[in-house]
Design an enzyme around this catalytic site. Structure first.
Site, short mmCIF file in Angstrom:
data_model
loop_
_atom_site.label_atom_id
_atom_site.label_comp_id
_atom_site.label_asym_id
_atom_site.label_seq_id
_atom_site.Cartn_x
_atom_site.Cartn_y
_atom_site.Cartn_z
N THR A 155 40.27 -3.68 34.88
CA THR A 155 41.37 -4.62 35.08
C THR A 155 41.18 -5.53 36.29
O THR A 155 41.94 -6.48 36.47
CB THR A 155 42.69 -3.84 35.31
OG1 THR A 155 42.49 -2.98 36.45
CG2 THR A 155 43.05 -3.00 34.10
N ARG A 196 50.70 11.21 13.53
CA ARG A 196 50.05 11.22 12.21
C ARG A 196 50.24 9.95 11.41
O ARG A 196 50.28 9.96 10.20
CB ARG A 196 50.50 12.47 11.42
CG ARG A 196 49.98 13.73 12.05
CD ARG A 196 50.70 14.94 11.62
NE ARG A 196 52.05 14.94 12.17
CZ ARG A 196 52.86 15.99 12.13
NH1 ARG A 196 52.46 17.10 11.56
NH2 ARG A 196 54.05 15.93 12.64
N ARG A 234 41.95 -4.80 39.17
CA ARG A 234 42.98 -4.49 40.19
C ARG A 234 42.34 -3.83 41.42
O ARG A 234 41.39 -3.07 41.29
CB ARG A 234 44.00 -3.50 39.62
CG ARG A 234 44.89 -4.08 38.55
CD ARG A 234 45.86 -3.04 38.03
NE ARG A 234 45.20 -2.00 37.24
CZ ARG A 234 45.82 -0.98 36.69
NH1 ARG A 234 47.11 -0.81 36.86
NH2 ARG A 234 45.15 -0.10 35.97
N LYS A 294 30.78 7.71 37.28
CA LYS A 294 30.16 8.50 36.19
C LYS A 294 29.11 7.70 35.43
O LYS A 294 28.09 8.24 35.03
CB LYS A 294 31.23 8.98 35.20
CG LYS A 294 32.24 9.92 35.81
CD LYS A 294 33.34 10.28 34.83
CE LYS A 294 34.27 9.16 34.49
NZ LYS A 294 35.14 8.69 35.58
N ASP A 327 36.95 6.48 38.13
CA ASP A 327 36.14 5.57 38.95
C ASP A 327 35.25 6.30 39.95
O ASP A 327 34.94 5.79 41.02
CB ASP A 327 37.02 4.56 39.71
CG ASP A 327 37.94 3.80 38.78
OD1 ASP A 327 37.46 3.43 37.69
OD2 ASP A 327 39.12 3.61 39.11
N LYS A 374 26.97 5.45 36.39
CA LYS A 374 25.67 5.45 37.05
C LYS A 374 24.97 6.80 36.89
O LYS A 374 23.76 6.86 36.65
CB LYS A 374 25.87 5.12 38.54
CG LYS A 374 24.57 5.11 39.29
CD LYS A 374 24.73 4.84 40.76
CE LYS A 374 23.43 5.32 41.42
NZ LYS A 374 23.36 5.06 42.83
N GLN A 413 37.66 8.50 32.74
CA GLN A 413 38.74 8.76 33.70
C GLN A 413 38.42 10.02 34.53
O GLN A 413 37.26 10.38 34.63
CB GLN A 413 40.10 8.90 32.99
CG GLN A 413 40.63 7.59 32.39
CD GLN A 413 40.09 7.30 31.00
OE1 GLN A 413 40.05 8.18 30.17
NE2 GLN A 413 39.71 6.08 30.75
N THR A 449 46.19 0.39 32.08
CA THR A 449 45.21 -0.69 31.99
C THR A 449 45.69 -1.77 31.01
O THR A 449 45.02 -2.79 30.84
CB THR A 449 43.84 -0.16 31.52
OG1 THR A 449 44.02 0.48 30.25
CG2 THR A 449 43.27 0.84 32.51
N GLY A 460 35.91 2.09 32.50
CA GLY A 460 35.01 1.02 32.92
C GLY A 460 33.84 1.66 33.63
O GLY A 460 33.97 2.09 34.77
N HIS A 461 32.73 1.79 32.95
CA HIS A 461 31.57 2.48 33.53
C HIS A 461 30.52 1.45 33.93
O HIS A 461 29.97 0.76 33.09
CB HIS A 461 31.02 3.51 32.53
CG HIS A 461 31.99 4.64 32.29
ND1 HIS A 461 31.82 5.59 31.33
CD2 HIS A 461 33.15 4.94 32.92
CE1 HIS A 461 32.84 6.45 31.38
NE2 HIS A 461 33.66 6.06 32.33
P1 IMP Z 1 45.99 4.01 30.51
O1 IMP Z 1 44.85 4.95 30.37
O2 IMP Z 1 45.61 2.55 30.32
O3 IMP Z 1 47.19 4.41 29.69
O4 IMP Z 1 46.49 4.09 32.04
C1 IMP Z 1 47.09 5.26 32.57
C2 IMP Z 1 46.62 5.48 34.00
O5 IMP Z 1 45.24 5.83 33.99
C3 IMP Z 1 46.74 4.27 34.92
O6 IMP Z 1 47.00 4.73 36.23
C4 IMP Z 1 45.34 3.68 34.87
O7 IMP Z 1 45.06 2.91 36.01
C5 IMP Z 1 44.51 4.94 34.83
N1 IMP Z 1 43.20 4.73 34.22
C6 IMP Z 1 42.90 4.61 32.91
N2 IMP Z 1 41.58 4.46 32.74
C7 IMP Z 1 41.03 4.52 33.97
C8 IMP Z 1 39.68 4.48 34.44
O8 IMP Z 1 38.71 4.37 33.69
N3 IMP Z 1 39.53 4.58 35.79
C9 IMP Z 1 40.57 4.75 36.64
N4 IMP Z 1 41.83 4.81 36.24
C10 IMP Z 1 42.07 4.69 34.92
#
Ligand code: IMP
Length: 433
Positions: free
Chosen positions: A301, A143, A303, A16, A13, A18, A224, A129, A40-41
């Site tokens: 999400t 595999r 959140r 990236k 977050d 932008k 991420q 997520t 989520g970009h």
């Molecule tokens: P997962 O990638 O859904 O398995 O989540 C694992 C961890 O990575 C959790 O803490 C998520 O909130 C975090 N996470 C996954 N994708 C993002 C993202 O794009 N931005 C911020 N946190 C993320």
């Protein structure tokens, strides 16, 4: 000729989307190389918000190709929904989007396993997520994943999908005691999308090789952040993919010689969504200020994000790990209004060289702060020139450069596409714009 890798240096977050959107104006292609629709970009154009999850953030530039490399786990249904969302806004996607035949596919059974596991691990949940990203990567390593290329053989695809669903449904029913995934419904859904998906399928690695040979500018878009890297982040509170530089090699299918530059993106403070250690986390009025002014809610999400001061130890680690040679500092405007700013410059009793960012180690870290004056009476929102920034804001930026040992090439000063200070865009030979 340029290959630029754009990576998040914190817990995701960082903004990236932008930055990639900005740099993509002149790029021939933008390629995603890891993660899935957990990302989520967000891009804001003339007040309109577009949130991309799987499709590279170059999509708004109609001359730029959008590539999804083999390292990305692809949900067919989500992908098609995202394409439909963009095409409803008159953004042509399908002729420009190429997806690696080697991409593992993500199905509903993965999502149900992700959710069931999180529910069962009460108190120790990762805070994922909930999109099935972890289970999809687990299948790849085990595999048993189905890849996009498996759709070429419809009968074989159906057999393998059935076996995959049987595998996960056993766990869902007998271990998690919860709802199972409907194989037949999923098969019908995916087969209905088969032709559309295969029209976009390609050898992305070979395509990138041709672009490189032709001297084209290519952006490698990370998802991420480094602190969520499966090896180097705050394990086990991490995502299931590698988010650091090596993932760009493996997940796009190119040698490191394709990278001329590594641009690291960091927020002017820190946020984290999901669980796990966060040494500089704030639980006070300053934290509330960052959350509110920064509109810190997850793009995937919804959140609320946890907020804290800038952690120069974590970012220095990410800079070193990724070989970052330029920084983009985002959301500088969000610090506006605060009397005093704090910067984490070390952890008590901690040696940078021995840095281990595991959850256990990180949870014990006690930050050491340096205080800097804020710029409560001045406004940096929307600034487009460095000289428009108040002295205190410039001091903050320059202190970060010293602490991190890397120049800040670009500063984002508002959510909108236009709110950027570009000190050196770094990817063009003619330098400063
Ligand atoms: P997962 O990638 O859904 O398995 O989540 C694992 C961890 O990575 C959790 O803490 C998520 O909130 C975090 N996470 C996954 N994708 C993002 C993202 O794009 N931005 C911020 N946190 C993320």
């Amino acid at each position: 000729m340029a290959g630029t890798v754009v990576l998040g240096l914190q817990w995701g977050d960082e903004g990236k989307g932008k930055v990639v959107d900005y740099l993509a104006r002149t790029a021939a292609a933008v390629v995603r190389f890891q993660g899935g629709h957990n990302a989520g970009h967000t891009i804001i154009v003339n007040g309109e918000k577009i949130i991309l999850h799987l499709i590279p953030s170059g999509v708004l530039h109609t001359d730029s190709e959008c590539l999804i490399g083999n390292g990305v786990v692809v949900s067919p249904t989500h992908l098609l929904d995202e394409i439909a969302m963009l095409e409803a806004q008159d953004i042509k996607v399908r002729p420009r989007l190429k997806i690696s035949l080697e991409c593992p596919l993500l199905f509903n059974c993965h999502r149900l396993i992700d959710l069931a596991r999180e529910r069962k691990s009460a108190g120790k949940a990762i805070g994922t997520t909930g999109r099935g990203i972890g289970p999809a990567y687990e299948d790849k390593l085990a595999r048993r994943a189905l890849r996009l290329s498996d759709l070429l053989d419809e009968k074989g695809f159906a057999e393998r999908l059935e076996a995959l669903f049987a595998h996960h449904n056993f766990a869902l029913e007998h271990y998690y005691h919860t709802e199972t995934a409907d194989f037949r419904a999923e098969l019908d859904t995916v087969l209905a999308l088969r032709d559309t998906l295969l029209e976009m399928a390609d050898n992305v690695s070979a395509r990138l090789e041709r672009l490189r040979a032709g001297g084209a500018e290519v952006l490698f878009e990370g998802a991420q952040g480094t602190m969520l890297d499966n090896d180097h982040g705050t394990y086990p509170y991490v995502t299931a993919s590698n988010t650091s530089i090596g993932a760009a090699v493996v997940g796009a299918g190119v040698p490191p010689s394709h990278f001329d530059r590594v641009l690291g993106i960091a927020k002017a403070y820190t946020t984290r969504v999901g669980n796990g250690p966060f040494p500089t986390e704030l639980d006070d009025a300053a934290g509330a200020h960052l959350a509110e002014r920064g509109n810190e809610f997850g793009a995937t999400t919804g959140r609320g994000r946890r907020c804290g001061w800038f952690d120069a130890v974590a970012v220095r680690r990410a800079v070193a790990l990724n070989g970052v040679n330029g920084l983009c500092l985002t959301k500088l405007d969000v610090l506006g209004g605060l009397e005093t700013l704090r910067l984490c410059v070390g952890y008590r009793g901690y040696d940078d060289a021995a840095c281990v960012y595991s959850a256990q180690a990180c949870a014990a870290y006690e930050p050491e702060y340096e205080e800097l004056p804020g710029w409560p009476g001045a406004e940096v929102a929307g600034a487009t020139r460095y000289t428009q920034l108040p002295q205190a804001a410039r001091d903050y930026v320059e202190r970060l450069e010293t602490l991190l040992g890397v120049p800040v090439n670009m500063i984002s000063t508002s959510p909108d596409r236009s709110g950027n200070i570009v000190r050196d865009d770094g990817i063009r030979d003619d330098g400063v714009i």
